[in-house]
Design an enzyme around this catalytic site. Structure first.
Site, mmCIF file in Angstrom:
data_model
loop_
_atom_site.group_PDB
_atom_site.id
_atom_site.type_symbol
_atom_site.label_atom_id
_atom_site.label_comp_id
_atom_site.label_asym_id
_atom_site.label_seq_id
_atom_site.Cartn_x
_atom_site.Cartn_y
_atom_site.Cartn_z
ATOM 1 N N TRP A 76 0.747 -1.276 -0.157
ATOM 2 C CA TRP A 76 -0.065 -0.018 -0.163
ATOM 3 C C TRP A 76 1.060 1.159 0.006
ATOM 4 O O TRP A 76 1.605 1.501 0.975
ATOM 5 C CB TRP A 76 -0.950 0.143 1.286
ATOM 6 C CG TRP A 76 -2.009 1.134 1.335
ATOM 7 C CD1 TRP A 76 -3.245 1.109 0.657
ATOM 8 C CD2 TRP A 76 -1.797 2.313 1.969
ATOM 9 N NE1 TRP A 76 -3.980 2.269 0.685
ATOM 10 C CE2 TRP A 76 -2.867 3.174 1.534
ATOM 11 C CE3 TRP A 76 -1.009 3.015 2.695
ATOM 12 C CZ2 TRP A 76 -3.354 4.343 2.182
ATOM 13 C CZ3 TRP A 76 -1.530 4.207 3.135
ATOM 14 C CH2 TRP A 76 -2.477 4.809 2.688
ATOM 15 N N LYS A 603 -6.676 -2.641 4.583
ATOM 16 C CA LYS A 603 -7.519 -2.982 5.874
ATOM 17 C C LYS A 603 -6.855 -2.459 7.239
ATOM 18 O O LYS A 603 -7.549 -2.026 8.348
ATOM 19 C CB LYS A 603 -7.258 -4.572 6.000
ATOM 20 C CG LYS A 603 -8.192 -5.145 7.099
ATOM 21 C CD LYS A 603 -9.576 -4.790 6.843
ATOM 22 C CE LYS A 603 -10.539 -5.201 7.957
ATOM 23 N NZ LYS A 603 -12.115 -4.896 7.687
HETATM 24 C C1 AGP Z 1 -13.966 1.063 7.729
HETATM 25 O O1 AGP Z 1 -14.872 0.164 6.633
HETATM 26 C C2 AGP Z 1 -12.783 0.767 7.489
HETATM 27 N N1 AGP Z 1 -12.209 -0.367 7.541
HETATM 28 C C3 AGP Z 1 -12.006 1.647 8.766
HETATM 29 O O2 AGP Z 1 -12.793 2.920 8.643
HETATM 30 C C4 AGP Z 1 -11.554 1.244 10.015
HETATM 31 O O3 AGP Z 1 -12.660 1.041 10.802
HETATM 32 C C5 AGP Z 1 -10.443 2.022 10.627
HETATM 33 O O4 AGP Z 1 -9.345 1.943 9.607
HETATM 34 C C6 AGP Z 1 -10.245 1.460 11.980
HETATM 35 O O5 AGP Z 1 -9.353 0.244 12.044
HETATM 36 P P1 AGP Z 1 -9.337 -0.737 13.348
HETATM 37 O O6 AGP Z 1 -10.696 -0.844 13.785
HETATM 38 O O7 AGP Z 1 -8.336 -1.873 12.714
HETATM 39 O O8 AGP Z 1 -8.443 0.199 13.983
#
Ligand code: AGP
Length: 608
Positions: A76, A603
């Site tokens: 990424w 992710k």
């Molecule tokens: C939303 O669909 C995302 N994947 C993103 O907002 C995610 O919730 C955020 O990056 C936080 O990630 P975490 O829960 O692994 O800390």
């Protein structure tokens, strides 16, 4: 962000690395690459812009010969564009290196090691590779230790040295890394998804240790050069390969939407004792809940939205201030928290760098911390005072679905336990609250079963460049998650507004047929929300109304109505979020986009 893997063992390394990268691809998918230590001890490098499939095809057509060790990376992009040259691994003299994280002082290192004429990529990672080569005099441990002393930032590295065939070295600071010795050989990777086909036993690579993989063993070294006296704790994964496969679903996101009722039960039921919430098995003492005068919730993205729902439910019950902060803001503020503040950190991955920094800041201020985390052994789980694991199993789709529901389930239980031990709830009230929480699970199932009906609304949404989500109170908190879900996987510009706020500016954007997803499940503001819906309807908006079965609304109010079962107002989030997730899913599908791996995203956000 990026996914890395290293392997040394008896099997064909190319296949192990490519399969592992496929499991890690959700962490980043701009480009992918592998480096193999071939049987004649030469290093064979293959890297390509695009997904692991592209790399696999390229390897099939271009690599001849056998290798039993190597490293692999899926990227990424942070420093430098998406190009083959910027893809990992990076070659630097005798060093071949892959990196997940950010080297903050790469400019200074470029100067210090006089690398200006050597660099062929624009990455911070290549700078680290050349710096390591400059420090290498035939002793890998000494060179890695010296490099570590030079670096600022976060990293996990896997490294090959030309003159150490068969050995893979790895080290981490902040960025995640797990390792396992399996029947297939020694492996190290950013995440368990790469290891799970071979073992359910692993360890988290501790910071300040160097691991060396050989075909027969994983060696762990302290930074002072001695073998480590204490081997890291071996953990057992509580999910299997099936959980990380699509199992007949077209996408991980759809599978994970369907898994929510089960994940809710797995999170709630083991923590119920005689109808009451009980965190004894989580080793969370009640004085954590009685000894605080305020709660501060910190998280990012969807996890932060879960925090907003939790705030709106907890504060009226507990009658103490409950504040929610975006982790990336909180970490650079001077927050009004102290030793009487319970800081609740929410993170699916347990590795989000801003959330981790927020946790550390909370400790600096003397606050006690409770983390709600899905990934066992993750950094946030290990560093927080207490951890409440959600039992969602691996969430692979970039768009978070089941993690959100179970975060809420866990937070509702925390709220209930706090209310009980602070004397705000009687046992009867606490039991009723948990009964309502459990009743929300069949309500979710009802909405999952309506996926074909929900699919129908999509034609109206995907024709528009914009969409608006409106609601009041809790419904506004749900709207934020609905808008995020839609924008991240359908690329439709979508915004959430508190319904009463529209007329202070945003209503100027409402014109003929603009889709407005209006959520009206909260009785005490129901009539007010309906008035706000009328205001946008009068300006030509296409209204999709999400409300309860029993709600009485004029047929002319909405173009489409979707009804959720009549659960208590505080629990409507569970069926509503299923609808919001399905809207986003079908919008993405309707636009023929990559549902599970949307553009520009990854992710696990391990960079700032
Ligand atoms: C939303 O669909 C995302 N994947 C993103 O907002 C995610 O919730 C955020 O990056 C936080 O990630 P975490 O829960 O692994 O800390």
């Amino acid at each position: 962000m990026c996914g890395i893997i290293g392997y040394s063992g008896p099997l064909e390394a190319r296949n192990i690395l490519l399969d592992g990268l496929a499991g890690l691809e959700y962490r980043g998918y701009d480009s992918a690459g592998i480096a193999l230590c071939m049987e004649d001890s030469s290093i064979c490098l293959a890297k390509k812009v695009g997904k692991v499939k592209t790399l696999r095809d390229y390897c099939d057509s271009s690599i001849r010969g056998t290798a039993h060790s190597g490293i692999g990376h899926t990227r990424w992009a942070t420093h430098g564009g998406v190009t083959d040259a910027n893809a990992h691994p990076h070659r630097a003299g005798k060093v071949t290196l892959i990196h997940n994280g950010i080297i903050e002082n790469y400019h200074a290192l470029t100067e210090q090691f006089k690398l200006q004429d050597k660099l062929i990529s624009q990455t911070d990672s290549e700078v680290a590779a050349w710096a390591l080569d400059a420090l290498y005099d035939g002793d890998p441990l000494k060179a890695i230790r010296a490099l570590k002393n030079q670096l600022e930032g976060s990293y996990s590295f896997c490294i090959l040295f030309d003159d150490q065939p068969g050995s893979v070295y790895a080290i981490r600071s902040v960025s995640p890394l797990v390792a396992a010795y399996t029947h297939a050989g020694a492996m190290v990777a950013s995440d368990l998804t790469a290891l799970i086909p071979y073992t359910n036993q692993y360890f988290v690579v501790p910071e300040n240790r160097i691991v060396k993989l050989t075909s027969y063993k994983i060696h762990v070294y302290d930074l002072d050069d001695a073998f480590t006296k204490e081997y890291p704790e071996i953990l057992t994964v509580n999910w299997n390969m099936d959980a990380a496969m699509k199992n007949g679903f077209p996408h991980f996101m759809m599978k994970e939407i369907h898994e929510q009722p089960e994940a809710m039960k797995n999170t709630i039921l083991p923590r119920m004792n005689k109808g009451l919430p009980d965190f004894c098995d989580d080793h969370i003492p009640d004085d954590l809940f009685t000894g605080c005068s305020q709660i501060h919730i910190v998280a990012c993205g969807t996890a932060m939205h879960a925090g907003m729902v939790a705030r709106a439910v907890m504060e009226p019950i507990l009658r103490i201030p409950v504040t929610v902060s975006i982790a990336s803001e909180f970490r650079y503020e001077e927050p009004l928290i102290n030793d009487k503040t319970l800081v609740i950190i929410i993170s699916q991955s347990g590795e989000t760098i801003d959330t981790l920094a927020a946790l550390r800041l909370a400790h600096d201020y003397g606050s006690r911390t409770l983390a709600v985390v899905n990934v066992k052994g993750s950094t946030i789980a290990r560093e927080s005072d207490y951890v409440l694991y959600t039992h969602a199993g691996p969430e692979i789709a970039v768009a978070s679905t089941k993690a959100y529901s179970v975060q809420l389930a866990a937070l509702y239980m925390v709220g209930c336990r706090m209310a009980l031990v602070r004397g705000v709830f009687t046992e009867k009230q606490a039991t009723d609250f948990l009964t309502d929480l459990l009743d929300a699970i069949p309500a979710m199932e009802t909405m999952i079963a309506q996926e074909d009906t929900i699919k129908q609304v999509i034609t109206h949404i995907i024709q528009s460049p914009d969409a608006f989500f409106i609601g009041r109170g809790l419904d506004y908190a749900f709207s934020l998650e609905g808008a995020l879900k839609l924008k991240e996987i359908s690329y439709i510009h979508s915004e959430a507004y508190a319904a009463g706020e529209l007329k202070h500016g945003t209503i100027a954007l409402i014109s003929d047929q603009v889709p407005v997803i209006a959520i009206a499940t909260q009785q005490h503001v129901f009539a007010k929300t309906i008035s706000n819906i009328r205001e946008v309807k009068a300006r030509g908006a296409f209204i999709i109304l999400l409300t309860k079965e029993s709600a009485v609304v004029d047929d002319t109010l909405a173009d489409i109505q979707i009804h959720i079962p009549d659960v208590d107002d505080r629990f409507t989030v569970f069926p509503i979020v299923v609808v919001l997730q399905l809207i986003a899913y079908y919008a993405s599908l309707g636009k023929n986009l990559d549902v599970d791996q949307p553009r520009n995203l990854a992710k696990s956000v391990t960079v700032e």
